[in-house]
Design a protein around this motif. Structure first.
Motif, mmCIF file in Angstrom:
data_model
loop_
_atom_site.group_PDB
_atom_site.id
_atom_site.type_symbol
_atom_site.label_atom_id
_atom_site.label_comp_id
_atom_site.label_asym_id
_atom_site.label_seq_id
_atom_site.Cartn_x
_atom_site.Cartn_y
_atom_site.Cartn_z
ATOM 1 N N LEU A 34 11.567 61.835 -22.105
ATOM 2 C CA LEU A 34 10.744 61.187 -23.136
ATOM 3 C C LEU A 34 9.498 60.564 -22.513
ATOM 4 O O LEU A 34 8.408 60.630 -23.101
ATOM 5 N N ASP A 35 9.647 59.968 -21.336
ATOM 6 C CA ASP A 35 8.465 59.388 -20.670
ATOM 7 C C ASP A 35 7.452 60.493 -20.348
ATOM 8 O O ASP A 35 6.244 60.316 -20.537
ATOM 9 N N ASP A 36 7.965 61.632 -19.865
ATOM 10 C CA ASP A 36 7.061 62.764 -19.577
ATOM 11 C C ASP A 36 6.381 63.218 -20.867
ATOM 12 O O ASP A 36 5.179 63.497 -20.886
ATOM 13 N N ALA A 37 7.153 63.312 -21.938
ATOM 14 C CA ALA A 37 6.597 63.785 -23.213
ATOM 15 C C ALA A 37 5.505 62.843 -23.709
ATOM 16 O O ALA A 37 4.478 63.295 -24.235
ATOM 17 N N GLU A 38 5.683 61.542 -23.523
ATOM 18 C CA GLU A 38 4.650 60.584 -23.972
ATOM 19 C C GLU A 38 3.312 60.898 -23.308
ATOM 20 O O GLU A 38 2.261 60.726 -23.909
ATOM 21 N N ARG A 39 3.368 61.384 -22.063
ATOM 22 C CA ARG A 39 2.119 61.689 -21.343
ATOM 23 C C ARG A 39 1.424 62.928 -21.907
ATOM 24 O O ARG A 39 0.270 63.189 -21.595
ATOM 25 N N TYR A 40 2.133 63.698 -22.701
ATOM 26 C CA TYR A 40 1.506 64.874 -23.328
ATOM 27 C C TYR A 40 0.954 64.587 -24.719
ATOM 28 O O TYR A 40 0.532 65.506 -25.419
ATOM 29 N N LEU A 41 0.971 63.330 -25.131
ATOM 30 C CA LEU A 41 0.412 62.981 -26.444
ATOM 31 C C LEU A 41 -1.066 62.661 -26.268
ATOM 32 O O LEU A 41 -1.415 61.709 -25.570
ATOM 33 N N ALA A 42 -1.908 63.449 -26.894
ATOM 34 C CA ALA A 42 -3.349 63.201 -26.808
ATOM 35 C C ALA A 42 -3.762 62.269 -27.934
ATOM 36 O O ALA A 42 -3.122 62.254 -28.995
ATOM 37 N N LYS A 301 4.674 62.751 -37.287
ATOM 38 C CA LYS A 301 4.834 62.295 -35.893
ATOM 39 C C LYS A 301 5.916 63.103 -35.192
ATOM 40 O O LYS A 301 5.808 63.448 -34.018
ATOM 41 N N GLN A 302 7.000 63.396 -35.921
ATOM 42 C CA GLN A 302 8.075 64.217 -35.343
ATOM 43 C C GLN A 302 7.508 65.578 -34.904
ATOM 44 O O GLN A 302 7.875 66.089 -33.847
ATOM 45 N N VAL A 303 6.628 66.135 -35.729
ATOM 46 C CA VAL A 303 6.064 67.446 -35.393
ATOM 47 C C VAL A 303 5.214 67.343 -34.123
ATOM 48 O O VAL A 303 5.327 68.157 -33.199
ATOM 49 N N THR A 304 4.366 66.313 -34.076
ATOM 50 C CA THR A 304 3.522 66.111 -32.879
ATOM 51 C C THR A 304 4.403 65.902 -31.646
ATOM 52 O O THR A 304 4.163 66.494 -30.580
ATOM 53 N N ASN A 305 5.427 65.078 -31.801
ATOM 54 C CA ASN A 305 6.326 64.824 -30.670
ATOM 55 C C ASN A 305 7.077 66.093 -30.257
ATOM 56 O O ASN A 305 7.452 66.250 -29.091
ATOM 57 N N GLY A 306 7.273 66.995 -31.213
ATOM 58 C CA GLY A 306 7.974 68.252 -30.914
ATOM 59 C C GLY A 306 7.229 69.076 -29.871
ATOM 60 O O GLY A 306 7.843 69.662 -28.974
ATOM 61 N N VAL A 307 5.911 69.134 -29.980
ATOM 62 C CA VAL A 307 5.136 69.870 -28.971
ATOM 63 C C VAL A 307 5.271 69.153 -27.622
ATOM 64 O O VAL A 307 5.506 69.782 -26.579
ATOM 65 N N ALA A 308 5.167 67.827 -27.654
ATOM 66 C CA ALA A 308 5.199 67.045 -26.400
ATOM 67 C C ALA A 308 6.553 67.178 -25.687
ATOM 68 O O ALA A 308 6.599 67.353 -24.463
#
Ligand code: ASP
Length: 324
Positions: A34-42, A301-308
């Motif tokens: 999850l921490d890694d995924a947060e870094r992929y949120l633009a 937000k779930q959709v955006t987080n899905g890519v991340a």
């Protein structure tokens, strides 16, 4: 999943090699992903974040069941990490002509596909493929029957953590067709691993799960008790494609009146409770349309987080491959 399939997910050095289930993925690794995924949120309006951890690799998307969000997000995630992405068209693939799944897999292996992202209506298919592919190939589960959808579980956990990270003092209510839902299963596994305070599974009797599939969860048959003081409310679609006999399943109006997540039913939950839905949504059945579009909804937000989260998983697999 067979008992040794949880071990199958890791290589001899303990690195994540296949992503088949959230069973056997501990709190530490969940948190890192999850921490890694947060870094992929633009930031909104800015260009998507990219990296090159899959440069030179090929990701094959093999979806033998319909998909919009999961398939599109694996496609984007692979490309944003520098991979070539092959989207197999299942309607024209030779599996329709009777080719066995393994013959399809060996064909893709021969084309140097490194990561196979698999969705299938039958139990055990992703792990079966993982047991048969060459050592350098990774298999990711993108939805397995009613059993498991691990990247969905991750994105749901990420979305919940963005709202409130105090899992131990949180109540999550998952409402709908729990019996046939791989989303409910993977979300429950992730939340139990993180030490969720209370997990309620709310559904009419005909769609209630076997209690032993969801150890530690409370099975509730009415919305007032199910949503009472909940921090998070997740609505689920009725999985008609997995239900042989609809006897006992309430009709649309009765379902919405008793189990629909609406402005009216949400009064039972906490005033700041968020509303989730994995999609595809049936407005007016499991969720009221204006609620889904309103400020309490975190569905996009779930959709955006899905890519991340899919980038985070693929990135880890790519780094594992690059370190060999
Ligand atoms: N998209 C989710 C899944 O593949 C939820 C659903 O289909 O209702 O399981």
């Amino acid at each position: 999943m067979q008992p040794d399939d949880t071990k199958l997910q890791f290589d001899e050095r303990g690195n994540l090699r296949h992503f088949l289930s959230l069973k056997g993925i501990g709190a530490e690794l969940l948190t890192q992903l999850l921490d890694d995924a947060e870094r992929y949120l633009a930031a909104p309006g800015s260009l998507p974040i990219r990296s090159q951890s899959l440069a030179g690799r090929t990701v094959g998307n093999l979806f033998f069941e319909p998909s919009t969000r999961t398939r599109a997000s694996f496609d984007l995630a692979g490309r944003r990490l520098g991979a070539d992405v092959l989207n197999l068209d299942v309607n024209t693939s030779s599996r329709k002509k009777g080719e066995s799944i393994l013959d399809t897999i060996y064909t893709l292996e021969a084309m140097h596909v490194d990561v196979m992202v698999v969705r299938d209506a039958s139990d055990g298919v992703p792990a079966y493929i993982a047991r048969h592919v060459n050592d350098h190939i990774s298999v990711l589960n993108a939805g397995e029957s009613d059993v498991s959808h691990p990247t969905q579980g991750l994105l749901d956990l990420m979305t919940i953590r963005q709202h409130n990270d105090d899992f131990g003092n949180m109540t999550v209510a998952i409402v709908g067709d729990i019996q046939h839902s791989r989303v409910a299963m993977s979300a429950s596994e992730a939340l139990q691993t993180m030490g969720i305070g209370e997990l309620r599974l709310v559904s009419p009797a005909a769609l209630a799960p076997d209690a032993d599939r969801f150890p530690g969860a409370h099975i509730v048959d009415n919305l007032a008790d199910g949503l009472k003081d909940a921090d998070v409310v997740m609505a689920l679609r009725i999985q008609r494609e997995r239900i042989g006999n609809l006897d006992g399943v309430p009709g649309i109006n009765e379902y919405f009146a008793n189990y629909g997540i609406s402005h009216d039913s949400l009064v039972y939950a906490k005033p700041d409770a968020i509303v989730m839905h994995p999609g595809p949504m049936n407005r007016g059945i499991e969720i009221e349309g204006t609620l889904a579009d309103g400020p309490r909804s975190v569905i996009t937000k779930q959709v955006t987080n899905g890519v991340a989260v899919r980038m985070a998983v693929l990135d880890r697999i790519g780094k594992m491959m690059n370190a060999r």
